[in-house]
Design an enzyme around this catalytic site. Structure first.
Site, short mmCIF file in Angstrom:
data_model
loop_
_atom_site.label_atom_id
_atom_site.label_comp_id
_atom_site.label_asym_id
_atom_site.label_seq_id
_atom_site.Cartn_x
_atom_site.Cartn_y
_atom_site.Cartn_z
N THR A 54 1.56 -5.01 4.10
CA THR A 54 1.32 -5.55 5.44
C THR A 54 0.72 -6.82 5.79
OG1 THR A 54 -0.86 -4.31 5.92
CG2 THR A 54 0.99 -2.91 6.68
N ASP A 55 0.14 -7.28 4.63
CA ASP A 55 -0.85 -8.20 4.80
C ASP A 55 -0.05 -9.72 5.13
OD1 ASP A 55 -2.95 -6.76 4.21
OD2 ASP A 55 -3.37 -7.59 2.35
N THR A 59 0.75 -1.07 -0.06
CA THR A 59 -0.02 0.06 0.03
C THR A 59 0.83 1.00 0.05
OG1 THR A 59 -1.79 -1.04 1.26
CG2 THR A 59 -1.70 1.28 1.29
N THR A 115 2.11 -10.41 14.42
CA THR A 115 1.10 -10.66 13.98
C THR A 115 0.61 -9.43 13.42
OG1 THR A 115 0.85 -12.56 15.43
CG2 THR A 115 -1.01 -12.02 14.21
N SER A 146 1.27 -7.63 -1.18
CA SER A 146 2.23 -8.72 -0.44
C SER A 146 1.37 -10.01 -0.35
CB SER A 146 2.30 -8.22 1.09
OG SER A 146 1.10 -8.13 1.74
N SER A 147 0.15 -9.91 -0.97
CA SER A 147 -0.64 -11.56 -0.89
C SER A 147 0.19 -12.15 -2.12
CB SER A 147 -2.02 -11.17 -1.66
OG SER A 147 -2.60 -10.16 -0.99
N GLN A 177 -4.86 -20.91 18.79
CA GLN A 177 -5.50 -19.81 17.95
C GLN A 177 -5.57 -18.46 18.98
OE1 GLN A 177 -9.32 -21.41 16.91
NE2 GLN A 177 -8.56 -23.33 16.18
N1 ASP Z 1 -2.81 -5.43 0.40
C1 ASP Z 1 -1.74 -4.62 0.76
C2 ASP Z 1 -0.62 -5.49 0.84
O1 ASP Z 1 -0.34 -6.35 1.82
C3 ASP Z 1 -2.10 -3.93 2.24
C4 ASP Z 1 -0.89 -3.29 2.61
O2 ASP Z 1 0.20 -3.03 2.10
O3 ASP Z 1 -0.83 -2.86 3.93
O4 ASP Z 1 0.11 -5.43 -0.17
#
Ligand code: ASP
Length: 351
Positions: free
Chosen positions: A92-93, A16, A169, A61-62, A281
C-alpha cells in the site's frame, strides 16, 4: 454482471498481503504467490478463471518505481487479448504512485486494471486482504449486458471502495481504510452488491486501441514548503543538473512565501525551463492562484496551477510527459489538461 467464462490475470508484486514474519527478527518480509493462494481457498470457488504471474522477487512497495511499472505494463500488454481484466497486488505504501503512473502508461483501456493489497498479511486471521482481493477480482470481470467492462480504468480497490487510481492517496498507515479519493467521488462501493457510479467511469473512445507507454523521465522533484525553508535547500534543488519538473507543494489554495529570495529562486528555475506545478499540501481542495496575493505572485513568475491533482499524480504525470520527449512548453500545455481523469475540469464538476 459476472462473466463466468471470463479470465483474470493476477499480477503479484509483493506487499504486506503476501508477507510472513521473519522468525529471527519478527519483521515482515515478502513471500510467494502459492503461500498467498494457500490462505485464500475461496479463490478456487470463484467461477471464472484466475491465472497468476509474480515478480521473481516479490518486493515491499517502497522498492517500486519506474522499472517495476514498466514490467507491469509489459505483462499487461503481452496478455491484453487473453484476459478480461487485471488485478495487481502490491504494497500500500506506494500504491497511489503506481496507480497514477499506470493510468498514464496504459492509454485507452477497455479492460479493468485494479490494484489492491492489505494492511494485515493474508496469513493473519483478521486480514483485510481476502475481502480486498476477492472483490477486486470480481470487479475485474464485471461487465454490462453488451459485454463491456464496467470499469475500464486503472483503479484502487480497498476496504469496500473502488477509486480512480490517479485520484488516490494513502491516508492511514494502520486502519483498514487506508486510501481515499478526496477530490473525486468514489466510483463504486461494495456492500451486499457492488454499486457502480457509471456516469463517473471513463470509457475508451469507440474503436480506439489501447496504447502501452514505457518511457518515463525521472528528472523531477517534489518540494514541500514549510515555514523556515532555507535559501540553501531551495537553491540546491533548483540547481540539480538536468532537472525538468518540480511539484511544488504549497499551502492552502496554492500559497507560498512572498519574500523576494524565495520568488527569485523559483523564477530562476522556471526561466531555465523547469516546469513547476503548484499542488496543495491540503488533503483535499484545489489550487486557486488568483485567490490570494501569495498565490498570484507564483502565477506571475510562471508557476502552473495543478488544480486539484494529487502529488502522486502530478509527479508521475511529469515523468510520463517528459519521458515521451515533450518539450517544456508542451509539458506545460498538457499539465493543465486531464489526460486520464486526474484533474477536475470545470465542465466535469459533479460534486
Ligand atoms: N510496507 C508495505 C508495502 O508497501 C506496506 C503494505 O503492503 O501495506 O509493501
Amino acid at each position: 454482471m459476472l462473466d463466468y467464462n471470463a479470465s483474470v490475470l493476477l499480477i503479484y508484486t509483493g506487499g504486506t498481503i503476501g508477507m510472513t514474519e521473519d522468525l529471527n527478527t519478527g519483521a515482515l518480509k515478502s513471500f510467494d504467490f502459492d503461500y498467498l493462494k494457500g490462505h485464500v481457498p475461496e479463490l478456487n470457488r470463484l467461477k471464472f478463471n484466475i491465472d497468476n504471474i509474480q515478480f521473481r522477487h516479490p518486493i515491499d512497495s517502497s522498492d517500486m518505481g519506474p522499472d517495476e511499472w514498466k514490467t507491469i505494463v509489459r505483462i499487461i500488454e503481452n496478455n491484453y487479448e487473453k484476459y478480461d481484466g487485471f488485478v495487481i497486488l502490491q504494497g500500500t505504501d506506494t500504491m497511489a504512485y503506481s496507480a497514477s503512473a499506470l493510468s498514464f502508461m496504459l492509454e485507452n483501456l477497455s479492460k479493468p486494471v485494479i490494484l489492491t493489497g492489505s494492511q494485515l498479511p493474508i496469513g493473519k486471521i483478521r486480514t483485510d486482504g481476502k475481502e480486498n482481493l476477492i472483490t477486486a477480482l470480481e470487479i475485474a470481470v464485471d461487465k454490462n449486458p453488451e459485454g463491456e467492462a464496467f470499469v475500464p480504468e486503472v483503479c484502487i480497490f480497498f476496504q469496500n471502495l473502488l477509486m480512480r487510481g490517479n485520484r488516490t492517496t494513502k491516508i492511514n498507515a494502520a486502519n483498514f481504510k487506508a486510501f481515499n479519493s478526496l477530490n473525486f467521488p468514489i466510483i463504486a462501493e461494495a456492500g451486499t452488491y457492488i454499486r457502480y457510479k457509471h456516469e463517473l467511469i471513463r470509457r475508451p473512445f469507440k474503436g480506439s486501441k489501447p496504447e502501452f507507454h514505457y518511457l518515463l523521465d525521472t528528472n523531477v522533484a517534489i518540494i514541500k514548503l514549510f515555514p523556515g525553508i532555507s535559501t540553501e535547500t531551495l537553491k540546491a534543488i533548483i540547481t540539480i543538473p538536468h532537472l525538468k519538473g518540480i511539484v511544488l507543494e504549497t499551502y492552502g489554495a496554492g500559497n507560498a512565501p512572498s519574500e523576494n529570495w524565495f520568488l527569485d529562486i523559483i523564477e530562476e528555475g522556471v526561466m531555465k525551463g523547469i516546469v513547476t506545478v503548484n499542488v496543495t499540501q491540503c488533503a483535499s481542495g484545489s489550487v486557486e492562484m488568483e485567490r490570494y496575493h501569495a498565490g498570484k505572485t507564483l502565477k506571475n513568475i510562471g508557476v502552473l496551477s495543478g488544480y486539484d491533482i494529487t502529488t502522486e499524480a502530478a509527479v508521475t504525470k511529469l515523468m510520463f510527459l517528459f519521458g515521451n520527449g515533450l518539450s517544456s512548453k508542451e509539458v506545460k500545455e498538457q499539465m493543465i489538461l486531464s489526460l486520464a481523469g486526474e484533474i477536475t475540469m470545470y465542465h466535469e464538476l459533479v460534486y
